[in-house]
Design a protein around this motif. Structure first.
Motif, PDB file in Angstrom:
ATOM      1  N   ILE A 289     -29.510 -23.752 -11.193  1.00 34.62           N
ATOM      2  CA  ILE A 289     -29.499 -22.834 -10.060  1.00 34.62           C
ATOM      3  C   ILE A 289     -28.900 -21.467 -10.399  1.00 34.62           C
ATOM      4  O   ILE A 289     -29.418 -20.413 -10.010  1.00 34.62           O
ATOM      5  CB  ILE A 289     -28.739 -23.472  -8.857  1.00 34.62           C
ATOM      6  CG1 ILE A 289     -28.764 -22.543  -7.645  1.00 34.62           C
ATOM      7  CG2 ILE A 289     -27.327 -23.832  -9.223  1.00 34.62           C
ATOM      8  CD1 ILE A 289     -30.120 -22.368  -7.055  1.00 34.62           C
ATOM      9  N   THR A 290     -27.815 -21.451 -11.184  1.00 37.02           N
ATOM     10  CA  THR A 290     -27.143 -20.193 -11.519  1.00 37.02           C
ATOM     11  C   THR A 290     -28.063 -19.267 -12.311  1.00 37.02           C
ATOM     12  O   THR A 290     -28.126 -18.055 -12.051  1.00 37.02           O
ATOM     13  CB  THR A 290     -25.864 -20.462 -12.335  1.00 37.02           C
ATOM     14  OG1 THR A 290     -24.996 -21.308 -11.575  1.00 37.02           O
ATOM     15  CG2 THR A 290     -25.127 -19.162 -12.655  1.00 37.02           C
ATOM     16  N   TYR A 291     -28.805 -19.815 -13.259  1.00 35.55           N
ATOM     17  CA  TYR A 291     -29.653 -19.012 -14.138  1.00 35.55           C
ATOM     18  C   TYR A 291     -30.896 -18.518 -13.403  1.00 35.55           C
ATOM     19  O   TYR A 291     -31.358 -17.397 -13.646  1.00 35.55           O
ATOM     20  CB  TYR A 291     -30.012 -19.838 -15.383  1.00 35.55           C
ATOM     21  CG  TYR A 291     -28.816 -20.612 -15.871  1.00 35.55           C
ATOM     22  CD1 TYR A 291     -27.740 -19.948 -16.463  1.00 35.55           C
ATOM     23  CD2 TYR A 291     -28.715 -21.985 -15.661  1.00 35.55           C
ATOM     24  CE1 TYR A 291     -26.602 -20.642 -16.860  1.00 35.55           C
ATOM     25  CE2 TYR A 291     -27.580 -22.688 -16.052  1.00 35.55           C
ATOM     26  CZ  TYR A 291     -26.529 -22.008 -16.644  1.00 35.55           C
ATOM     27  OH  TYR A 291     -25.407 -22.687 -17.016  1.00 35.55           O
ATOM     28  N   ILE A 292     -31.427 -19.340 -12.520  1.00 35.51           N
ATOM     29  CA  ILE A 292     -32.576 -18.927 -11.712  1.00 35.51           C
ATOM     30  C   ILE A 292     -32.186 -17.779 -10.781  1.00 35.51           C
ATOM     31  O   ILE A 292     -32.920 -16.796 -10.645  1.00 35.51           O
ATOM     32  CB  ILE A 292     -33.119 -20.125 -10.897  1.00 35.51           C
ATOM     33  CG1 ILE A 292     -33.834 -21.104 -11.838  1.00 35.51           C
ATOM     34  CG2 ILE A 292     -34.066 -19.661  -9.791  1.00 35.51           C
ATOM     35  CD1 ILE A 292     -34.343 -22.357 -11.158  1.00 35.51           C
ATOM     36  N   MET A 293     -31.015 -17.884 -10.166  1.00 37.99           N
ATOM     37  CA  MET A 293     -30.596 -16.845  -9.226  1.00 37.99           C
ATOM     38  C   MET A 293     -30.215 -15.553  -9.940  1.00 37.99           C
ATOM     39  O   MET A 293     -30.465 -14.447  -9.431  1.00 37.99           O
ATOM     40  CB  MET A 293     -29.441 -17.358  -8.361  1.00 37.99           C
ATOM     41  CG  MET A 293     -29.893 -18.437  -7.373  1.00 37.99           C
ATOM     42  SD  MET A 293     -28.556 -19.175  -6.404  1.00 37.99           S
ATOM     43  CE  MET A 293     -28.038 -17.803  -5.387  1.00 37.99           C
ATOM     44  N   MET A 294     -29.634 -15.655 -11.138  1.00 42.97           N
ATOM     45  CA  MET A 294     -29.322 -14.445 -11.898  1.00 42.97           C
ATOM     46  C   MET A 294     -30.602 -13.783 -12.407  1.00 42.97           C
ATOM     47  O   MET A 294     -30.712 -12.543 -12.428  1.00 42.97           O
ATOM     48  CB  MET A 294     -28.392 -14.779 -13.060  1.00 42.97           C
ATOM     49  CG  MET A 294     -26.964 -15.073 -12.632  1.00 42.97           C
ATOM     50  SD  MET A 294     -26.130 -13.666 -11.838  1.00 42.97           S
ATOM     51  CE  MET A 294     -25.789 -12.627 -13.256  1.00 42.97           C
ATOM     52  N   ASN A 295     -31.577 -14.575 -12.815  1.00 42.00           N
ATOM     53  CA  ASN A 295     -32.882 -14.044 -13.217  1.00 42.00           C
ATOM     54  C   ASN A 295     -33.522 -13.298 -12.049  1.00 42.00           C
ATOM     55  O   ASN A 295     -34.006 -12.165 -12.205  1.00 42.00           O
ATOM     56  CB  ASN A 295     -33.785 -15.205 -13.667  1.00 42.00           C
ATOM     57  CG  ASN A 295     -35.092 -14.724 -14.293  1.00 42.00           C
ATOM     58  OD1 ASN A 295     -35.678 -13.738 -13.869  1.00 42.00           O
ATOM     59  ND2 ASN A 295     -35.551 -15.450 -15.299  1.00 42.00           N
ATOM     60  N   ASN A 296     -33.472 -13.917 -10.884  1.00 40.97           N
ATOM     61  CA  ASN A 296     -34.043 -13.304  -9.686  1.00 40.97           C
ATOM     62  C   ASN A 296     -33.299 -12.018  -9.307  1.00 40.97           C
ATOM     63  O   ASN A 296     -33.922 -11.035  -8.881  1.00 40.97           O
ATOM     64  CB  ASN A 296     -33.994 -14.297  -8.526  1.00 40.97           C
ATOM     65  CG  ASN A 296     -34.589 -13.740  -7.254  1.00 40.97           C
ATOM     66  OD1 ASN A 296     -35.777 -13.521  -7.148  1.00 40.97           O
ATOM     67  ND2 ASN A 296     -33.725 -13.510  -6.264  1.00 40.97           N
ATOM     68  N   LEU A 297     -31.971 -12.030  -9.492  1.00 40.64           N
ATOM     69  CA  LEU A 297     -31.179 -10.828  -9.193  1.00 40.64           C
ATOM     70  C   LEU A 297     -31.612  -9.666 -10.080  1.00 40.64           C
ATOM     71  O   LEU A 297     -31.792  -8.532  -9.597  1.00 40.64           O
ATOM     72  CB  LEU A 297     -29.687 -11.111  -9.406  1.00 40.64           C
ATOM     73  CG  LEU A 297     -28.746  -9.905  -9.373  1.00 40.64           C
ATOM     74  CD1 LEU A 297     -28.775  -9.231  -8.004  1.00 40.64           C
ATOM     75  CD2 LEU A 297     -27.313 -10.322  -9.727  1.00 40.64           C
ATOM     76  N   GLY A 298     -31.780  -9.937 -11.382  1.00 37.83           N
ATOM     77  CA  GLY A 298     -32.205  -8.889 -12.292  1.00 37.83           C
ATOM     78  C   GLY A 298     -33.569  -8.323 -11.920  1.00 37.83           C
ATOM     79  O   GLY A 298     -33.779  -7.104 -11.967  1.00 37.83           O
ATOM     80  N   TYR A 299     -34.478  -9.220 -11.521  1.00 36.11           N
ATOM     81  CA  TYR A 299     -35.819  -8.791 -11.129  1.00 36.11           C
ATOM     82  C   TYR A 299     -35.775  -7.952  -9.848  1.00 36.11           C
ATOM     83  O   TYR A 299     -36.338  -6.847  -9.794  1.00 36.11           O
ATOM     84  CB  TYR A 299     -36.703 -10.022 -10.917  1.00 36.11           C
ATOM     85  CG  TYR A 299     -38.068  -9.695 -10.349  1.00 36.11           C
ATOM     86  CD1 TYR A 299     -39.087  -9.215 -11.177  1.00 36.11           C
ATOM     87  CD2 TYR A 299     -38.339  -9.858  -8.994  1.00 36.11           C
ATOM     88  CE1 TYR A 299     -40.335  -8.889 -10.655  1.00 36.11           C
ATOM     89  CE2 TYR A 299     -39.582  -9.541  -8.461  1.00 36.11           C
ATOM     90  CZ  TYR A 299     -40.573  -9.067  -9.296  1.00 36.11           C
ATOM     91  OH  TYR A 299     -41.800  -8.754  -8.783  1.00 36.11           O
ATOM     92  N   LYS A 300     -35.107  -8.468  -8.818  1.00 43.58           N
ATOM     93  CA  LYS A 300     -35.057  -7.767  -7.528  1.00 43.58           C
ATOM     94  C   LYS A 300     -34.322  -6.427  -7.642  1.00 43.58           C
ATOM     95  O   LYS A 300     -34.705  -5.436  -7.012  1.00 43.58           O
ATOM     96  CB  LYS A 300     -34.366  -8.655  -6.483  1.00 43.58           C
ATOM     97  CG  LYS A 300     -35.149  -9.908  -6.101  1.00 43.58           C
ATOM     98  CD  LYS A 300     -36.370  -9.550  -5.279  1.00 43.58           C
ATOM     99  CE  LYS A 300     -37.073 -10.804  -4.761  1.00 43.58           C
ATOM    100  NZ  LYS A 300     -38.267 -10.471  -3.951  1.00 43.58           N
ATOM    101  N   PHE A 301     -33.254  -6.395  -8.434  1.00 40.20           N
ATOM    102  CA  PHE A 301     -32.511  -5.148  -8.633  1.00 40.20           C
ATOM    103  C   PHE A 301     -33.409  -4.090  -9.271  1.00 40.20           C
ATOM    104  O   PHE A 301     -33.432  -2.926  -8.842  1.00 40.20           O
ATOM    105  CB  PHE A 301     -31.290  -5.406  -9.518  1.00 40.20           C
ATOM    106  CG  PHE A 301     -30.640  -4.154 -10.025  1.00 40.20           C
ATOM    107  CD1 PHE A 301     -29.818  -3.402  -9.207  1.00 40.20           C
ATOM    108  CD2 PHE A 301     -30.880  -3.720 -11.331  1.00 40.20           C
ATOM    109  CE1 PHE A 301     -29.236  -2.230  -9.674  1.00 40.20           C
ATOM    110  CE2 PHE A 301     -30.292  -2.559 -11.802  1.00 40.20           C
ATOM    111  CZ  PHE A 301     -29.472  -1.814 -10.978  1.00 40.20           C
ATOM    112  N   SER A 302     -34.141  -4.492 -10.292  1.00 38.17           N
ATOM    113  CA  SER A 302     -35.011  -3.561 -10.998  1.00 38.17           C
ATOM    114  C   SER A 302     -36.086  -2.983 -10.083  1.00 38.17           C
ATOM    115  O   SER A 302     -36.373  -1.777 -10.114  1.00 38.17           O
ATOM    116  CB  SER A 302     -35.662  -4.257 -12.196  1.00 38.17           C
ATOM    117  OG  SER A 302     -34.682  -4.743 -13.091  1.00 38.17           O
TER     118      SER A 302
END
Length: 496
Positions: A289-302
């Motif tokens: 869960i942590t890695y999926i949400m951090m991946n998503n954060l990087g995508y959404k931030f960009s």
């Protein structure tokens, strides 16, 4: 003499606050909370801070100051309050919590490693000689336990210094998360990916599996787990310059700061993560869960700052890789300490007559190697039994997480339950006393004990009601098995 004592009393108010913060706060707790309840988890984290973390901190301070010279740790605390039998059983179950941690984390550790190399969790697709992902992870976990046990039994404790690197990377990870989330919040015009529909969003869980009173109450175990660890700081009062003034202040300030940071972090996850779109998928589990949400954060931030979709995917992948590397290093460093530290402290800190001679025997490196290898065998059997139990990844990591949470929470029943008897025992010298009013002490102890007990009961009842009897079995087997072993060992000594 006086000079030596004054030099030892070096822990200040700020120093203790930092010690509490680094011991208690865990970055990975907030993604798990968000996955379990969404934004509705905030209220339960505040609840646990007020009714568990705050009162427990003052209890541990009293215990620690009274028994600061005792070698047996929490065994000495409970024994001084209610006697050796309950102390031995309670501390043995405390040891079980670390055994379950070894079981759980030895399986989870491969997810951050896979994420670091590939940018995402690929463990579910692993296949080798007819074995699937969970089974391969089980074999790797056993090999990891054997390797770490062998290394630690040789006294090579320098490897534990890797935890300092992991700690630094965790600070960086927290900083990156907060910075990206806040910038994204402003860049998007204060838009939340997880829609907020008034107060109801902070009461009704986003996860359908956690809806209903039973689901919400069982989540308290997750919240309590997030605040666990204060018992390890109970003995620092004798090293403080002014414990009577500074310890209660430090506990109060740390409670406020940690609960605010937990709440803020959960809220900020709502900025980048829509629960249904990101977490409601079959490939999402409590292990990745942590890695999926951090991946998503990087995508959404960009995307929020105008980068292309291709670049956004790349940023998300590399952020997930950095998170995976950070967590792998942190887990690895913790393993080399926790594979021997709890069992060594317990076996060598309790009376020797409780143990067969071979268990307490120390090798040339000062390690109870026989006890460590017995531990490795026990942990390995549990790992194989769980990982070869036919579960998919989501069910597997759900069970492992619940096992860890319940096993970690149960020992607090003994510590909190014994505290009133410790408090009213005037024969015990107490250099530091917070609960001076006995009615307040009894009321606080009863409320805290009841909350812990009900949280554990609801956590066990939920899978039973839902027909997941095997999950319920594995959730309680650690503490229950260690309870039986403790009673057998104590009975054997009592007959002598």
């Amino acid at each position: 003499m006086d000079d030596g004592q004054s030099k030892n009393k070096s822990i200040t108010l700020v120093g203790l606050i930092m010690m509490i913060f680094t011991t208690i706060y865990g970055f990975a707790n907030t993604p798990v909370a968000y996955e379990q309840m969404g934004l509705a988890s905030i209220i339960w984290y505040v609840f646990a801070a007020i009714f568990f973390f705050l009162p427990l901190g003052f209890m541990m301070a009293e215990y620690g100051s009274a028994f600061n010279q005792s070698r047996g740790g929490i065994y000495s605390w409970i024994e001084g309050a209610v006697g050796s039998k309950i102390a031995f059983v309670g501390t043995f179950i405390w040891l079980a919590s670390w055994e379950v941690w070894l079981v759980s984390t030895s399986s989870k550790i491969w997810i951050p490693l896979a994420t670091f190399f590939t940018g995402s969790d690929t463990t579910q697709s692993w296949h080798f000689m007819g074995l699937h992902g969970s089974q391969i992870i089980g074999i790797l976990a056993v090999l990891w336990i054997l390797l770490v046990t062998f290394t630690a039994s040789q006294g090579i404790d320098k490897i534990s210094k890797i935890t300092s690197i992991g700690g630094f990377m965790m600070v960086a990870l927290n900083g990156i998360f907060l910075l990206l989330s806040i910038v994204m919040l402003f860049a998007s015009g204060f838009h939340f990916e997880e829609s907020i529909h008034g107060i109801q969003t902070f009461i009704q869980p986003a996860n359908p599996a956690s809806s209903g009173l039973l689901g919400m109450l069982s989540f308290v175990v997750f919240a309590i787990f997030a605040y666990g660890g204060m018992e390890s700081l109970g003995g620092v009062t004798d090293s403080m310059k002014n414990p009577r003034r500074d310890f209660p202040r430090a506990v109060l300030i740390a409670t406020v700061v940690i609960s605010i940071l937990y709440s803020l972090s959960i809220l900020l996850w709502g900025v980048s993560t829509n629960w249904a779109e990101v977490l409601g998928k079959s490939n999402v589990n409590l292990g990745n869960i942590t890695y999926i949400m951090m991946n998503n954060l990087g995508y959404k931030f960009s995307i929020s700052i105008g980068l292309s979709t291709q670049v956004a995917h790349s940023v998300g992948m590399w952020l997930a890789r950095f998170t995976g590397l950070s967590m792998f290093i942190l887990y690895s460093g913790s393993f080399f300490v926790l594979i021997y530290s709890p069992i060594k402290a317990f076996v060598l800190g309790t009376p020797k007559e409780f143990w067969p001679e071979r268990v307490t025997k120390v090798n040339a490196h000062g390690m109870p190697a026989n006890a460590m290898w017995m531990q490795a065998a026990f942990v390995s059997v549990l790992i194989l039994a769980i990982n070869f139990g036919g579960r998919d990844a989501k069910a597997l990591y759900g069970v492992l997480t619940l096992m860890g949470n319940v096993a970690t929470t149960v020992p607090y029943l003994f510590l909190v339950g014994a505290f009133p008897f410790f408090s009213i025992n005037d024969d015990i010298k107490k250099p530091y006393v917070f609960y001076k009013n006995k009615k307040f002490m009894w009321g606080t102890s009863i409320v805290t004990f009841t909350i812990i007990a009900l949280a554990i009961i609801f956590t066990l009842i939920q899978p039973i009601i839902e027909g997941r009897y095997v999950d319920a079995f594995w959730t309680i087997i650690g503490p229950l098995l260690f309870l039986v072993i403790a009673l057998i060992l104590y009975k054997r000594v009592d007959k002598k």
